[in-house]
Scaffold this active site. Structure first.
Site, PDB file in Angstrom:
ATOM      1  N   CYS B 136       0.802  -1.222   0.000  1.00 32.22           N
ATOM      2  CA  CYS B 136       0.000   0.000   0.000  1.00 32.22           C
ATOM      3  C   CYS B 136       0.836   1.273   0.000  1.00 32.22           C
ATOM      4  CB  CYS B 136      -0.946  -0.015   1.195  1.00 32.22           C
ATOM      5  SG  CYS B 136      -0.200  -0.626   2.725  1.00 32.22           S
ATOM      6  N   HIS B 250      -3.421   6.040   4.617  1.00 34.49           N
ATOM      7  CA  HIS B 250      -2.008   6.212   4.954  1.00 34.49           C
ATOM      8  C   HIS B 250      -1.560   7.618   4.556  1.00 34.49           C
ATOM      9  CE1 HIS B 250      -1.725   2.085   5.872  1.00 34.49           C
ATOM     10  NE2 HIS B 250      -0.904   1.654   4.935  1.00 34.49           N
TER      11      HIS B 250
END
Lengths: 351, 351
Positions: B136, B250
């Site tokens: 990710c 994130h």
């Protein structure tokens, strides 16, 4: 004025901003560290005056701050913002006190020492009545950097921060708790203190940004103060300051370049013996500095000590640190400065 | 096997790990992006089989994953961990399907393309039946870096992360919610999923650490995958991966050095026109990328674009980015890979 005020063995100590998050921790530190106090004078705005705060088994009345508040004071802690310090700190000095100022008002004044005792405590004298307590990030970072700088020259520094709500005061801590309670209960919440939602969120530090450079006021302060405390006025410092949903401990991802190869083991060794530092670097158990363990303690936690892969020469060390923003980042450091002043007094009287 | 499987215009698509956080988002992306689907086959462990999940107005039964699950499948998404992918992905390929694998199992296999469509979509063919979906952090970072790399050579990269709970799955997201609810109610809580408390806390990424280097598995993956996606196998990359109490986006503080001077304005300009990127860089209103605004959207938010003061030559740019970990960091990127496969099929049939 350029004199060393005389401080008696049982000094009259005042705290301006006594009811704030940092003020309360200053009172706690004076008590927990057994600092000799003849009289504790608690000062605050008219709004907060009239409260009582506990100190060594008594309740001390919080009085309104006025121009006459400093009569007979020997040491005055200021923790009520830069404008209050600018107005009242000179009055405290004129009344014969030494000021330990937690605001940014005088930190870059060349006549005002900017002190982290573990880093540059030896430069506290001479002073002209005011000692500045650094920005929280600068204080926490330099506590971990100074022991390294004594061994190896630092030539470059990068800091990326994870800053707690306490840096914006008790109201911001309350807002983080309330916003988060609303979020877990799926209730609406309108933030009043912070410009952006705090619950399960993070954001670039809310200090005003210089459109010329793109850096915010927090970042600019940390760069200037870190350079000043380390005595490296031209040190290249990269920095990104970010607020995270944590209550009272700041964390910093540090990358430090030295002027030659330095091994992680030697850094770990130096920091293991450094005052104010606790190495938490347990690779096997994946246990490193965390806000939940840094909160409420005096030491700055340091771990993740490793060669920074950004620098193929092996001259750069990466670390991750956590320190209590209200303690080493503010109140504790201020009280340590006062302790240094008291110790010097004892020394100069003995001499 | 080194063939390009033929995919019909209305493919049979399977999702392995359909009930997981990423699996559910893959189903959502297939629906929201109008991907042509002849049949959707949802596969999971015996424990999760028997549930129904909504897709385009129907409820689709989740079936138990077996060695025979892939008969007739054209595209199979894997999102059930590396060991499931290692065992079942070759079976899916043998059954004639193309696999889009969200695990780390094949990401560094030279026969398996590792694809972020905005960055290196052109390298998806040739493949041997498996396409890997990156970690990710690597996917989110390279979405923002690739448009810059097309203009200026990247010579050094630093990444410090603020990673959400979703990276550890739906159970970790639940634990963050529950731990935080307990904290605001001042109730005890014992974490089961994560090794450290998540409420109002952060910690170094919990992946296992190589005692030789001091880097954890997450950091090692991000370095290797970022280099591979950007096609820069020797790029010096510094990285610190940290989990923060955020649910599903994130954030990354990036510092990118180029082989010559690059202005923040030119970076802002390039990123403003880059696919999959949204510039959020409002200095006046202190409005920059935040997880709360990156969550649930497809674009990676990029802001705080400025000259990095760590590099006095002006060749380094600092940025702060936020991207949805479940979307661009996982499910969306996987579905975009499938879209690329379908588009190439159309192209090759037209040729």
């Amino acid at each position: 004025m350029n004199v060393q005020q005389s401080i008696p063995p049982l000094p009259v100590i005042a705290v301006v901003g006594a009811t704030g998050a940092v003020g309360i921790e200053i009172i706690n530190c004076l008590e927990s560290r057994d600092v000799p106090v003849g009289e504790l004078r608690l000062l605050a705005s008219a709004r907060s005056a009239g409260q009582h705060l506990p100190f060594r088994g008594s309740d001390v009345l919080v009085q309104e701050l006025t121009e006459r508040s400093f009569d007979g004071c020997n040491i005055v802690f200021f923790s009520a913002g830069a404008s209050v310090s600018r107005k009242y700190a000179p009055l405290a000095v004129a009344a014969g006190a030494v000021v330990v100022d937690n605001s940014s008002a005088f930190r870059m004044d060349p006549n005002v020492p900017l002190i982290v005792p573990e880093a540059n405590g030896g430069t506290i004298a001479p002073h002209a009545g005011i000692i500045a307590n650094p920005n929280c990030v600068a204080a926490i970072a330099t506590t971990a950097l100074a022991p390294l700088q004594r061994c190896w020259a630092i030539t470059r520094l990068n800091m990326v921060t994870y800053q707690s709500a306490s840096g914006a005061g008790a109201a911001a801590m309350d807002e983080l708790r309330q916003a988060t309670a609303a979020a877990v209960n799926e209730e609406p919440f309108e933030q009043q203190i912070m410009p952006h939602p705090m619950a399960f969120n993070l954001f670039s530090h809310n200090a005003e940004i210089d459109p010329e450079t793109g850096y915010n006021g927090e970042e600019t302060k940390v760069i200037a103060e870190t350079r000043r405390i380390l005595g490296l006025p031209r040190l290249p410092v990269g920095i990104t300051c970010v607020r995270v949903p944590v209550l009272r401990a700041h964390s910093i991802a540090l990358s430090v370049r030295f002027d030659g190869f330095v091994s992680p083991e030697s850094v770990r060794d130096k920091l293991s013996n450094a005052p104010g530092v606790r190495v938490v670097d347990d690779i096997e158990n994946n246990h490193f500095p965390m806000p939940c363990e840094a909160s409420g303690i005096e030491d700055v936690l340091v771990g993740r000590i490793r060669t920074d892969l950004i620098d193929p020469t092996g001259q750069t060390i990466a670390m991750f640190i956590s320190g209590d923003q209200l303690l080493k980042g503010a109140a504790l450091n201020a009280v340590q400065i006062a302790e240094n002043l008291l110790a010097q007094q004892v020394t100069s009287q003995a001499a």
